[in-house]
Motif scaffolding. Structure first.
Motif, PDB file in Angstrom:
ATOM      1  N   ASP A 187       0.840  -1.201   0.000  1.00  0.00           N
ATOM      2  CA  ASP A 187       0.000   0.000   0.000  1.00  0.00           C
ATOM      3  C   ASP A 187       0.882   1.260   0.000  1.00  0.00           C
ATOM      4  O   ASP A 187       2.112   1.174   0.174  1.00  0.00           O
ATOM      5  CB  ASP A 187      -1.004  -0.004   1.163  1.00  0.00           C
ATOM      6  CG  ASP A 187      -0.322  -0.021   2.524  1.00  0.00           C
ATOM      7  OD1 ASP A 187       0.819   0.468   2.636  1.00  0.00           O
ATOM      8  OD2 ASP A 187      -0.932  -0.533   3.481  1.00  0.00           O
ATOM      9  N   LEU A 188       0.251   2.392  -0.217  1.00  0.00           N
ATOM     10  CA  LEU A 188       1.015   3.636  -0.405  1.00  0.00           C
ATOM     11  C   LEU A 188       1.899   3.937   0.814  1.00  0.00           C
ATOM     12  O   LEU A 188       3.073   4.295   0.661  1.00  0.00           O
ATOM     13  CB  LEU A 188       0.045   4.798  -0.674  1.00  0.00           C
ATOM     14  CG  LEU A 188       0.661   6.196  -0.789  1.00  0.00           C
ATOM     15  CD1 LEU A 188       1.695   6.249  -1.913  1.00  0.00           C
ATOM     16  CD2 LEU A 188      -0.419   7.248  -1.037  1.00  0.00           C
ATOM     17  N   PHE A 217      -1.154   0.323 -11.727  1.00  0.00           N
ATOM     18  CA  PHE A 217      -2.116   1.292 -11.204  1.00  0.00           C
ATOM     19  C   PHE A 217      -3.265   1.610 -12.167  1.00  0.00           C
ATOM     20  O   PHE A 217      -3.065   1.727 -13.384  1.00  0.00           O
ATOM     21  CB  PHE A 217      -1.417   2.622 -10.869  1.00  0.00           C
ATOM     22  CG  PHE A 217      -0.457   2.545  -9.691  1.00  0.00           C
ATOM     23  CD1 PHE A 217      -0.565   1.541  -8.738  1.00  0.00           C
ATOM     24  CD2 PHE A 217       0.540   3.499  -9.557  1.00  0.00           C
ATOM     25  CE1 PHE A 217       0.308   1.489  -7.662  1.00  0.00           C
ATOM     26  CE2 PHE A 217       1.417   3.454  -8.484  1.00  0.00           C
ATOM     27  CZ  PHE A 217       1.311   2.445  -7.537  1.00  0.00           C
ATOM     28  N   THR A 221      -5.218   5.638  -8.595  1.00  0.00           N
ATOM     29  CA  THR A 221      -4.045   5.255  -7.796  1.00  0.00           C
ATOM     30  C   THR A 221      -2.785   5.900  -8.371  1.00  0.00           C
ATOM     31  O   THR A 221      -1.916   6.366  -7.621  1.00  0.00           O
ATOM     32  CB  THR A 221      -3.913   3.712  -7.771  1.00  0.00           C
ATOM     33  OG1 THR A 221      -5.193   3.141  -7.540  1.00  0.00           O
ATOM     34  CG2 THR A 221      -2.946   3.263  -6.704  1.00  0.00           C
ATOM     35  N   GLU A 224      -2.759   9.435  -7.243  1.00  0.00           N
ATOM     36  CA  GLU A 224      -2.530   9.519  -5.795  1.00  0.00           C
ATOM     37  C   GLU A 224      -1.042   9.284  -5.487  1.00  0.00           C
ATOM     38  O   GLU A 224      -0.413  10.051  -4.742  1.00  0.00           O
ATOM     39  CB  GLU A 224      -3.399   8.458  -5.091  1.00  0.00           C
ATOM     40  CG  GLU A 224      -3.388   8.545  -3.581  1.00  0.00           C
ATOM     41  CD  GLU A 224      -4.062   7.328  -2.924  1.00  0.00           C
ATOM     42  OE1 GLU A 224      -4.409   6.358  -3.627  1.00  0.00           O
ATOM     43  OE2 GLU A 224      -4.211   7.360  -1.689  1.00  0.00           O
ATOM     44  N   TYR A 225      -0.483   8.234  -6.042  1.00  0.00           N
ATOM     45  CA  TYR A 225       0.956   7.989  -5.849  1.00  0.00           C
ATOM     46  C   TYR A 225       1.771   9.156  -6.423  1.00  0.00           C
ATOM     47  O   TYR A 225       2.766   9.578  -5.845  1.00  0.00           O
ATOM     48  CB  TYR A 225       1.387   6.692  -6.544  1.00  0.00           C
ATOM     49  CG  TYR A 225       1.450   5.469  -5.648  1.00  0.00           C
ATOM     50  CD1 TYR A 225       0.280   4.868  -5.177  1.00  0.00           C
ATOM     51  CD2 TYR A 225       2.664   4.889  -5.289  1.00  0.00           C
ATOM     52  CE1 TYR A 225       0.328   3.723  -4.377  1.00  0.00           C
ATOM     53  CE2 TYR A 225       2.725   3.749  -4.493  1.00  0.00           C
ATOM     54  CZ  TYR A 225       1.552   3.168  -4.043  1.00  0.00           C
ATOM     55  OH  TYR A 225       1.618   2.041  -3.254  1.00  0.00           O
TER      56      TYR A 225
END
Ligand SMILES: O=C([O-])CC(=O)C(=O)O
Ligand SMILES: [Mg+2]
Length: 388
Positions: A187-188, A217, A221, A224-225
């Motif tokens: 996870d992030l 991704f 996602t 977000e990353y």
């Protein structure tokens, strides 16, 4: 010169590592040996090829389609006007009765043989491949060393942050300044801890770290990353979404101001051109990673280079995937931006000559004729066994 025999086999390159998409527990790779009627030191000159990593062996296509076409071709039809191998003609022969589109395992099969034919042709001329290529396709003044970065940083069972840091320290000790690690398989929050642990090893300099998502991704996602990692000023953010999702790539490129790299899973001129047309990549900062061994060989890679030139891209913006000797020669001859390197993975096929030294993230070329598999002892033993 005439092809007298072809030999084809498979070599395991499996390991316990994992990226965000696959593990490598059953990874293998095709190898070929192409024997000619040219005799040196009492022995026929033989060219070798293999299919990089990340795609499985393509023996069925090699045995049923590609190799029989080559063997059945009228020998003169493979030659240029000087009697040397004409690589583009050999490519047309291998691709006889193949429809366009759907590039995948077929591009791997043709890539293996194309590599072997370049190894063979440059050995027949008694030249290291990069010189042979530079004279034919470059300006005759190849680079004498190539930028390389150390790829690794995989997920693996029981691997701790300290293990990851030790791995990266090992790369720096080998002479690499830039390293790459996997993200997107956790996870992030955990990936950010992993990224920060590696940046610590790099004296706080995020511009020496590339991160690779292996296409995992979706758009949300990816964005977000992107927002989370942008402050690190990373070397690049790699293969963020599905390789053929050009719209995703373009949208990320609109928002993420750092460098993006992609292309290792694009296997044809047509796919690479679509990336350039629709993928939103920026010629001043992004990198194209097409791997000649996986994508129909150097004949197709030269077409991709032409296409990039027409779109205003410098060859220096290309750093092929794969960490193999073939692309190292290509990088020096065509003046690419560099080449990948995996100091710790994908043996026995990956990597450069056994005595290659990396200094300040650059590696020199050797004068061994051909690609130089002969100076990579463990792999040469496997290749030699194909035709002994
Ligand atoms: O993990 C892999 O398949 C290799 C990879 O993406 C790379 O070298 O960039
Ligand atoms: Mg990658």
């Amino acid at each position: 010169m005439k092809i007298t025999n072809v030999y084809e086999g498979v070599v395991p390159i499996s390991s316990s590592i994992r990226n965000a998409w696959i593990d490598f527990s059953s990874m293998d790779c095709s190898i070929v040996a192409i024997e000619s009627d040219v005799i040196r030191d009492g022995k026929p000159v033989v060219g070798y090829g293999f299919n990089s990593n990340g795609r499985y062996s393509a023996g069925e296509i090699l045995r049923r389609r590609v190799l029989p076409r080559l063997l059945e071709a009228e020998p003169g039809s493979l030659l240029d006007e000087r009697g040397g191998l004409d690589h583009a003609k050999a490519w047309d022969v291998m691709m006889t009765n193949e429809k366009p589109g759907g590039h995948g395992e077929r591009s791997v099969a043709v890539g293996v043989v194309d590599m072997a034919l370049f190894d063979l042709a440059s050995k027949i001329e008694g030249k290291p491949l990069y010189r042979y290529l530079s004279e034919r396709y470059g300006d005759g003044q190849p680079d004498d060393s190539v930028f390389v970065y150390a790829a690794g940083g995989y997920y693996a069972p029981g691997k701790t942050l300290t293990d990851l840091q030790d791995e990266m320290r090992g790369f720096l000790e080998l002479g690499y300044d830039v390293v790459k690690m996997k993200i997107g398989g956790a996870d992030l929050a955990e990936d950010l801890r992993r990224i920060e642990a590696v940046i610590d090893v790099l004296d706080g300099d995020g511009s020496r770290l590339a991160v690779d998502v292996n296409g995992r991704f979706d758009l949300n996602t990816a964005l977000e990353y992107g927002r989370a990692i942008e402050p690190y000023g990373l070397f690049w953010y790699e293969e963020i979404g599905d390789p053929l999702d050009y719209h995703l790539n373009a949208t990320v490129a609109e928002h993420y101001t750092g460098s993006i790299a992609t292309g290792e899973n694009l296997f044809s001129l047509q796919d690479a051109r679509n990336l350039i047309r629709y993928g939103g990549l920026r010629p001043d900062r992004d990198t194209i990673q097409v791997d000649p061994a996986l994508s129909y060989g150097l004949v197709e890679y030269l077409r991709i280079q032409d296409m990039l030139r027409q779109h205003g891209w410098s060859s220096r913006r290309c750093i092929p995937h794969g960490g193999h000797q073939f692309s190292l020669h290509i990088a020096a001859a065509l003046k690419l931006g560099g080449n990948e390197s995996y100091p710790g993975e994908f043996q026995p096929t990956g990597g450069f000559a056994d005595d290659a030294v990396v200094e300040k993230s650059r590696v020199g070329l050797t004068d061994t004729p051909g690609i130089g598999f002969e100076s990579k002892a463990a792999f040469y033993k496997v290749l030699r066994a194909l035709h002994s």
